[in-house]
Motif scaffolding. Structure first.
Motif, PDB file in Angstrom:
ATOM      1  N   UNK A 858       0.717  -1.211  -0.102  1.00  0.00           N
ATOM      2  CA  UNK A 858      -0.344   0.222  -0.011  1.00  0.00           C
ATOM      3  C   UNK A 858       0.621   1.011  -0.141  1.00  0.00           C
ATOM      4  N   UNK A 859       0.876   2.386  -0.779  1.00  0.00           N
ATOM      5  CA  UNK A 859       0.782   3.990  -0.790  1.00  0.00           C
ATOM      6  C   UNK A 859       1.728   3.931   0.910  1.00  0.00           C
ATOM      7  N   UNK A 860       0.380   3.985   1.917  1.00  0.00           N
ATOM      8  CA  UNK A 860       1.453   3.942   3.464  1.00  0.00           C
ATOM      9  C   UNK A 860       2.337   3.652   3.611  1.00  0.00           C
ATOM     10  N   UNK A 903      -2.806   0.883  -4.480  1.00  0.00           N
ATOM     11  CA  UNK A 903      -4.543   1.162  -3.155  1.00  0.00           C
ATOM     12  C   UNK A 903      -4.478  -0.305  -3.392  1.00  0.00           C
ATOM     13  N   UNK A 906      -4.923  -3.596   0.990  1.00  0.00           N
ATOM     14  CA  UNK A 906      -4.896  -2.704   2.045  1.00  0.00           C
ATOM     15  C   UNK A 906      -3.379  -2.448   2.832  1.00  0.00           C
ATOM     16  N   UNK A 907      -3.305  -1.003   3.769  1.00  0.00           N
ATOM     17  CA  UNK A 907      -1.658  -1.168   4.736  1.00  0.00           C
ATOM     18  C   UNK A 907      -1.662  -2.431   5.371  1.00  0.00           C
TER      19      UNK A 907
END
Lengths: 980, 87
Positions: A858-860, A903, A906-907
């Protein structure tokens, strides 16, 4: 080596080989000029007027969906595969009425009735002509796994495997290793004794069975049933027919069979998409995976959303850690939604839904209060549940029986206005939410127990565990229970977990609460296929299987050395590899690997590799494989199988198809000898696996094959003999008569008219009729058989109801929370629509769609790690270790990966799509007779997940396994990630 | 965001086919049906027998939006767009 080998070029090569061997084959080589002419005219599509076109209808096996295929064969060469329009998987012909004759559809070479086929199915052409396919039987001439082989004759292969001897005396270290042959192993009927096992104290009273049980068969994708089970269970007569279900969907089928009370092997339960108006897919990768992928995708997209009566209000909720293609479609028009649940937390979501539905009267009270068939019939229902049955609150928590309650002969007791009654005596409703004290002991209804269980955790607490926005569970439960035709369906996500059986049970219960089981537009389980038969004087398998599935631990010690799986109907194969080196429960002597690849496909595959390289633990190993697969590469002998387009057999279908089916698999190329019916494949030194097994059975003198193998006067000398006989009995009669509609249509298909698919004979609403007929029956929310069995590692009873749990080890203990501090990520996996788990990257047509996979984050997390798409990270789990076969292994358990930031994940996840990074089947160099064999780097591109899986903290060497269903913990392993 | 129902109906199609005069054909791909499976890629490949690595028809995946906070409802969309060569 140029592996961009077109099938033309390839055919030329193999045609030359055929000529050299002076074997007449029925395919002709085509000139390049002719081919060009043809491409200029109509592509590879044969011109139905000008050319000699043959249509053969068979069954696909690029995946296990069982779709009918229609092969266009031009001058003996396979030109194109499309869907068989007579097969309901591939063509929606519901309005056409009876499909019993070829003329019922316009299905010729240029016909208007064309069946659909998925990318894998269409790429079957490449599989048939693949340069990576094996051509001759092989025997290793180096240590196991050395990649050095020599070609041998079939006679030598069968003789050495069956009679043994000093088979590898020329190899250093094996000079004095005498290998026992199959013939003496499989005909030894003396009981397994202390020379075979150090664990006789743990055997049941009847022992581990005869010594012939030291033969182990393991298959991956077996669609040669019932010939293969005949060979293993009835001809050799052993219980060791290991399958891949533990890693696949065994628990799904197991729990559906138990809760929805179906006969075994009737293959799961799915939504009836056309008439459903609210669908929750929980861990079910619909449109990309599941069976049959293209059928279910089409039903959902077309029937559910476009032409179905509820198309306008249809809502699809995808509960999945990944934004699957199904989620993409659900949200495409803004109507559906994606709930990105954290892996392993399904129980909290499902029990949360149960809690909301019970507390808010979202359940069907009249239905759940029905105690028996008579009451159900009277009120207009076809099935009823155990919700009103009383269960003991003291272990073992069984249903209260009539005699225990002092009432008489009855399996169950219910309460009517607080008074105990035998369930069969009740004419109307029984008390649903109730409890009673009888002779000082307390009993509660199943409904009451379920309610109390669901109330152990609040919705807010559950949402925190699931890591989803607060209010989600209540909102979805409300929408679900107020919809007209709601369904929640699953596939591997919730069940391929250590809490998998209970998760699956909870999901079935959510459906039961809203009375949708067997309903039109509901949760429709099972598919009974048409059946045939081959008789014969056969053996019976006895004793305990090497993985202890279906076996109750009855040893002298209170607990066992390793787990037993009394409730797993399918085998627990990872546990076989985990225990074979310690000779538990007994030592084995021979291992036959059929169309199977545990070295690649098993989570924590390091253990499988160790086992296969161990000459003492596995003295004789041989593999039937069309390719030099990762597992075959570690065996002693490899016998070259034909591809699925060169086999006889047949296959059923799955529940979304509501008409009865048995499709015929028949060769689309090659030829049968007109007299003996021996099959000659396009590679003349390959054989159908059926034929190999029959040859082995005959060499070992086993019953069920050879002269009079199918009963007096019925000889079974080859695959054709077997299937021809099989297709003469029960639902079939004409055998393999080429003029029969069975052969011409490619199967037997029930009249698909809509009026036959549903029944309105019940006043409470319409039901699905069911392929093959389904008995009117009870559904069991409470699993007494689970509650009656003990966990062999703890001696404690299992729970008969679903529980709020995430990952557990074999002693049902949660993971040490400290692990997450060091390993904060979770491993996650999924599958592309154009691949199977393990056997399609060597199909370069398919490999070219997406040349490699990535580890997705995920981007996070990408921001926190400071990486972007294309960067490299390293990953390890608490138990990952170096495997020399992986190029990305860094030693010490670290593996490096290239990431893709998206995305769609999920993170907190480290998500790797299956199928990629093969190291067999043409991905690496190997040698036969000193010569390099066809290989191509593209087969091995990308990254693989299986080395990363965490092992059971108690057992140390095997993936964590569901103690009831036997499924593996396929998602959620703790992972540590570092930027490289 | 595409609207539900934004697809060509059988009636529209038939009316269009019934028009007299020279026809110019268009390939209409209803993106709501497309699940991104790449069956069209393989169909084209098998039909034209293109070499490995050469695919005339590919499916492009377009990801829109970003999802980072599990406590919020995710606003991610993915569209699948088959890209035929139009020959």
């Amino acid at each position: 080596m140029n592996t961009e080998i077109k099938r033309r070029t390839f055919l030329k090569i193999s045609a030359a080989a055929v000529a050299a061997a002076a074997v007449v084959s029925n395919f002709k080589d085509a000139e390049a000029a002719e081919w060009k002419k043809q491409i200029g005219k109509s592509g590879s599509q044969p011109d139905p007027v000008d050319e000699e076109v043959k249509i053969v209808r068979s069954v696909c096996l690029m995946c296990h969906g069982g779709c009918g295929i229609q092969a266009k064969v031009v001058n003996g060469e396979l030109a194109r595969l499309t869907g068989n329009p007579y097969h309901p998987n591939t063509y929606d012909y519901t309005a056409k009425g009876d499909i019993v004759e070829e003329s019922d559809l316009d299905a010729g070479p240029a016909g208007k009735d064309v069946g659909s086929l998925c990318p894998k199915g269409q790429a079957g052409v490449y599989a048939l002509y693949s340069p990576f396919r094996l051509q001759h039987p092989l025997k290793r001439v180096g240590p196991r796994g050395s990649g050095k082989w020599k070609t041998i004759s079939w006679e030598q292969a069968i003789k050495e495997i069956c009679h043994g001897g000093y088979l590898f005396k020329n190899l250093p270290g094996e000079e004095n290793r005498k290998v026992e042959g199959l013939k003496s192993i499989v005909n030894n009927n003396d009981p397994i004794g202390k020379e075979d096992s150090d664990y006789l104290d743990e055997a049941p009273p009847g022992g581990y069975g005869p010594k012939r049980n030291q033969f182990v068969w393991a298959h991956g994708r077996n669609e040669q049933s019932p010939l293969t089970p005949r060979f293993v269970n009835e001809s050799i007569g052993v219980p060791n027919m290991l399958n891949h279900c533990s890693r696949c969907a065994g628990t799904f089928y197991n729990v559906v069979e138990d809760v929805l009370n179906l006969p075994p092997y009737e293959i799961g339960a799915y939504c009836d998409y056309e008439y459903c108006d609210y669908l929750i897919s929980l861990g079910s990768n619909i449109t990309q995976a599941d069976y049959p992928m293209q059928t279910r995708a089409r039903y959902l997209q077309k029937f559910g959303k476009r032409v179905g009566p509820y198309a306008r209000e249809f809502k699809h909720v995808v509960v999945d850690p990944r934004f699957s293609n199904g989620a993409a479609k659900a949200t495409h028009s803004g109507a559906g939604e994606w709930v990105p649940i954290k892996p392993t937390t399904d129980a909290y979501f499902l029990l949360g839904m149960i809690r909301w539905i019970i507390e808010n009267n979202g359940y069907k009270k009249e239905y759940l209060s029905l105690p028996n068939e008579r009451a159900a019939k009277k009120k207009g229902y076809r099935n009823w549940t155990d919700m009103t049955y009383l269960v003991s609150t003291k272990e073992p928590k069984t249903y209260l029986a009539g005699k225990e309650a002092g009432l008489g002969q009855s399996d169950f007791v219910v309460l009517v206005n607080g008074k105990p009654k035998m369930f069969q005596e009740v004419d109307g409703s029984a008390d649903l939410d109730a409890a009673v004290v009888i002779n000082g002991a307390e009993y509660k209804t199943v409904f009451r127990m379920l309610k109390e269980r669901a109330q152990e955790v609040t919705l807010g607490e559950g949402e925190a565990v699931c890591d989803i926005p607060s209010g989600t569970i209540a909102r979805i439960a409300k929408e679900f229970s107020s919809a007209k035709h709601p369904v929640i369906e699953m596939f591997r996500g919730p069940v391929q977990q250590t809490n998998g059986y209970w998760n699956g049970q909870a999901l079935c219960i959510v459906n039961i609460l809203v009375d949708n089981v067997d309903r039109k537009g509901g949760f429709t389980p099972g598919h009974a296929a048409y059946k045939g038969d081959v008789k014969g004087n056969l053996r019976k398998a006895g004793g305990v299987s090497v993985c202890r599935h279906k076996s109750k631990y009855q040893g002298k010690n209170a607990t066992a050395t390793r787990p037993w799986y009394p409730l797993a109907r399918r085998t627990v194969t990872p546990e076989f590899f985990g225990s074979v080196r310690m000779g538990y429960p007994y030592k084995i002597k021979a291992y036959l690997n059929y169309y199977n690849n545990p070295v690649f496909t098993m989570p924590h595959n390091a253990t499988v590799i160790d086992a296969l390289l161990d000459l003492k633990a596995m003295p004789l190993t041989f593999s039937i494989d069309a390719y030099m697969g990762e597992t075959s590469a570690l065996c002693d002998y490899v016998l070259p199988d034909t591809e699925y387009l060169e086999r006889l057999g047949g296959f059923k279908t799955y529940p979304p198809v509501k008409t009865r089916v048995w499709a015929l698999r028949q060769p689309v190329v090659g030829s049968f000898d007109p007299k003996s019916h021996n099959y000659r494949a396009i590679r003349p030194d390959t054989k159908m696996a059926d034929d190999m097994l029959i040859d082995i059975a005959k060499e070992c003198g086993l019953p069920g094959f050879g002269k009079d193998g199918g009963g007096p006067g019925i000889n079974i000398n080859n695959s054709w003999d077997y299937w021809n006989e099989y297709y003469k009995h029960y639902d079939f009669k004409e055998g393999l008569d080429p003029k029969s509609s069975f052969v011409k249509l490619g199967g037997k298909f029930e009249n698909p008219a809509p009026s036959k698919q549903y029944t309105n004979a019940y006043s409470s609403g319409d039901y699905v009729t069911f392929p093959g007929g389904r008995p009117v029956r009870a559904l069991y929310v409470y699993q007494q058989s689970t509650a009656l069995n003990k966990n062999s590692m703890t001696g404690k009873y299992f729970d008969g109801l679903p529980q709020y749990r995430t990952i557990i080890d074999c002693k049902e203990q949660p993971l040490d929370p400290a692990i997450w501090k060091e390993y904060p990520f979770q491993l996650h996996t999924w599958k592309d629509a154009f691949h199977t788990q393990s056997r399609t990257m060597n199909n370069l047509w398919l490999a070219s769609i997406k040349p490699q996979n990535y580890a997705e984050i995920n981007p996070l997390d990408a921001g926190r790690l400071g990486v972007k798409t294309g960067d490299w990270v390293k990953a390890k789990s608490p138990s990952s270790r170096h495997i020399h076969l992986y190029h990305n292994s860094m030693g010490d358990g670290w593996y490096k990966f290239q990431v893709r930031v998206t995305s769609r994940i999920r993170p907190g996840l480290f998500s790797i799509c299956q199928s990629y990074a093969r190291f067999g089947a043409g991905a690496r160099k190997w040698y036969a007779n000193g010569k390099e064999q066809p290989h191509d780097e593209r087969v091995g591109a990308g990254f693989h997940i299986n080395p990363l899986y965490m092992t059971d903290p108690v057992l140390k060497n095997v993936i964590m396994i569901d103690p009831v269903g036997g499924g593996t913990q396929s998602n959620g392993t703790p992972i540590r990630l570092e930027r490289l | 965001m595409p609207e539900r129902g934004a697809f060509i109906s059988d009636e529209t199609l038939q009316a269009s086919m019934a028009k007299k005069g020279p026809k110019q054909y268009t390939l209409w791909v209803d993106l709501e049906y497309c699940v991104g499976c790449s069956a069209c890629t393989m169909a084209c490949k098998a039909e034209n027998n293109t070499p490995v690595g050469v695919d005339y028809n590919r499916v492009v995946e377009i990801e829109v939006g970003e999802f980072k906070d599990p406590k919020e409802k995710p606003e991610v969309r993915v569209y699948f767009v088959p890209m035929p060569c139009m020959h």
